[in-house]
Design an enzyme around this catalytic site. Structure first.
Site, short mmCIF file in Angstrom:
data_model
loop_
_atom_site.label_atom_id
_atom_site.label_comp_id
_atom_site.label_asym_id
_atom_site.label_seq_id
_atom_site.Cartn_x
_atom_site.Cartn_y
_atom_site.Cartn_z
N ASP A 78 6.19 0.59 6.65
CA ASP A 78 4.67 0.41 6.58
C ASP A 78 4.15 1.41 5.46
OD1 ASP A 78 2.06 -0.50 6.67
OD2 ASP A 78 1.85 0.33 8.82
N HIS A 135 1.07 -1.36 0.07
CA HIS A 135 -0.06 0.01 -0.02
C HIS A 135 0.84 1.36 0.01
CE1 HIS A 135 0.18 0.80 4.40
NE2 HIS A 135 0.10 -0.52 4.54
N ASP A 191 3.12 -6.47 3.20
CA ASP A 191 2.70 -5.70 4.07
C ASP A 191 3.17 -5.67 5.50
OD1 ASP A 191 1.85 -3.26 5.25
OD2 ASP A 191 -0.51 -3.92 5.16
N HIS A 205 3.62 2.91 12.33
CA HIS A 205 2.80 4.10 12.43
C HIS A 205 3.28 4.98 13.61
CE1 HIS A 205 -1.15 1.22 11.66
NE2 HIS A 205 -0.34 1.23 10.95
N GLU A 251 -4.74 1.84 2.53
CA GLU A 251 -4.98 0.65 3.42
C GLU A 251 -5.26 1.12 4.97
OE1 GLU A 251 -3.56 -2.65 5.98
OE2 GLU A 251 -2.81 -0.39 5.86
N GLU A 252 -4.50 1.98 5.27
CA GLU A 252 -4.71 2.34 6.52
C GLU A 252 -5.98 2.86 7.14
OE1 GLU A 252 -2.17 1.57 8.38
OE2 GLU A 252 -0.61 1.72 7.62
ZN LIG Z 1 0.55 -1.46 6.19
#
Ligand SMILES: [Zn+2]
Length: 467
Positions: free
Chosen positions: A297, A285, A358, A428, A331-332
């Protein structure tokens, strides 16, 4: 090219596979040589790392709907084109548009002193009033404990402080055991009469960096703000509460949700020589949170997919079926890109398999392989091709958020598995930056994706049909 239909009975189900007549498989030894060429070219190049560095520099914050996401989409298109990949295009999709805004502050007010608490709003949260929310704190380990607390929760900031279970080998299992606090903490806090939710960050790493992530509201329950605090911050707050259970926390957040915004998935291909309409999807993503650079990520997964195609192209390897890299958007906080990709009508196309990366750009270990037992057995025969780079650990069950809608339509899904012990150190947060990625480990992930997608594109997979 003439085709003939091969039907056999395997494990009680009928397997139908199309083989290209007169185009004999080179056998495992031939494929071993190809895999070795891919590996050497990849490791020599270090190209995956330079692609990821470029993405992280161009669009470090790529949350759906943002200017960064726009730049990332353009970066994706430009990168595919500059590498000479084929049928490069954007597929539009409308995405949620949540913005953090400029204000993000919290402090513990204890005995007239203010102790700052590093905080970050959870994605999707409403903001606080401009003057902030100042309230006493109720700390809980679980929703059950919160519900049992009765009137004690009313008017309080609810602090969800259940830690990762460190005894679990899989960090994803530890995450799974804690993440409902982030996703549903605000709803549970509001139901209990609380005025905001503070959540212990989804990590086991003891530092002062808060980790964001998605949260949701539900209809019929009031919306209260939700934010994460770091592990060190959580310990500091627990310690302060032990000294004064009536201390107050002040929370100020300026985040808000704007109307949906236009965006796109980015596609590029190596068109198959014999069956161009049969597609092997590989992807990650393109969006990421507005913290750090989304290096692991999931810049890594995007780069794995791009570099896999680049390697095949550089070596002049054109498999029978098409390999399509898809950089999925959103995606998030919405998965709109994955859903739109699977829902799109592409007449005459057959998706043979979908491979998602991912889990970060760490040392690859193998693949999770979904679909039927026959699919797993077919893929298992290729394990020796991945053994020289020690990525031959194949396990049953392949999944991925973005390929989930394809899997739901019956497409066999595969996931690249990596050494994930450090994943949630970075996930994140401001920690997820390019310097946390190792050049060779990242490249090996791309090499593994190249070998696996090439084999599926060359040999196909058994297709389970009803007897
Ligand atoms: Zn991810």
């Amino acid at each position: 090219m003439n085709n003939f239909l091969r039907i056999c009975i395997f494990s009680g189900i009928v397997i139908v596979s199309l083989e290209a007549r007169g185009d004999e498989s080179p056998g495992l030894s031939g494929y071993l040589e190809t895999a070795s060429r891919i590996t050497k070219a990849g490791l020599r190049s270090g190209k995956a790392y330079s692609l990821l560095s470029d993405l992280c520099a161009t669009a470090p914050h790529r949350l759906s709907g943002s200017e960064g996401a726009k730049k990332a989409v353009e970066w994706g298109r430009r990168t595919f084109e500059s590498l000479g990949l084929e049928r490069v295009r954007l597929e539009p999709v409308m995405v949620p548009h949540w913005v953090r805004g400029p204000v993000e502050e919290a402090s513990i007010i204890l005995a007239g002193e203010r102790v700052p608490l590093r905080v970050c709003a959870l994605g999707g949260s409403v903001g606080t009033p401009a003057a902030g929310i100042t309230a006493e704190v109720l700390v809980v380990q679980s929703f059950e404990e919160l519900r049992a607390s009765g009137e004690k929760a009313r008017g309080k900031i609810i602090f969800f402080n259940r830690a990762f279970d460190r005894s679990l080998f899989s960090p994803f299992a530890a995450y799974g055991g804690a993440v409902n606090q982030r996703g549903a903490g605000a709803v549970e806090a509001a139901r209990a009469g609380g005025v905001a939710a503070l959540v212990r960050s989804m990590t086991a790493r003891r530092d002062d960096v808060p980790h964001t992530g998605g949260m949701r509201y539900v209809n019929g329950v009031g919306q209260v703000p939700a934010a994460a605090i770091s592990i060190v911050g959580a310990e500091r707050l627990v310690d302060a509460l032990s000294r004064d259970p009536h201390l107050k926390v002040e929370l100020k957040l300026s985040c808000e949700t704007l109307p949906d915004a236009p965006s796109a998935n980015v596609l590029g291909e190596l068109v198959g020589s014999a069956r161009p309409h049969e597609i092997v999807v590989i992807g990650g993503h393109l969006d990421c949170w507005d913290k750090g650079q989304g290096a692991h990520d999931d810049g890594a997964g995007c780069v794995h997919s791009i570099e896999a195609l680049r390697l095949l192209k550089e070596l002049g390897i054109r498999p029978k079926r098409t390999i399509r890299a898809v950089l999925f958007m959103n995606e998030e906080n919405g998965t709109r890109g994955g859903e739109a990709y699977a829902a799109a009508s592409r007449p005459g196309e057959l998706t043979v398999a979908a491979i998602e990366s991912d889990a970060g750009g760490f040392m690859p270990r193998g693949f999770g392989v979904g679909g039927s037992v026959a699919t797993f057995d077919a893929v298992g025969k290729w394990a020796p091709l991945l053994a020289p780079i020690e990525v031959n650990h194949l396990v049953r069950g392949g999944h991925g958020v973005d390929i989930g809608p394809l899997i739901a339509k019956g497409v066999p899904g595969l996931g690249l598995n990596v050494d994930n012990q450090r994943y949630f150190d970075y996930h994140h947060s401001d920690n997820d930056t390019i310097d946390k990625v190792n050049e060779r480990e990242l490249e090996l992930g791309a090499i593994a994706m190249a070998i696996m997608s090439y084999m599926i594109a060359e040999e196909g997979l058994p297709v389970a049909a009803k007897p």
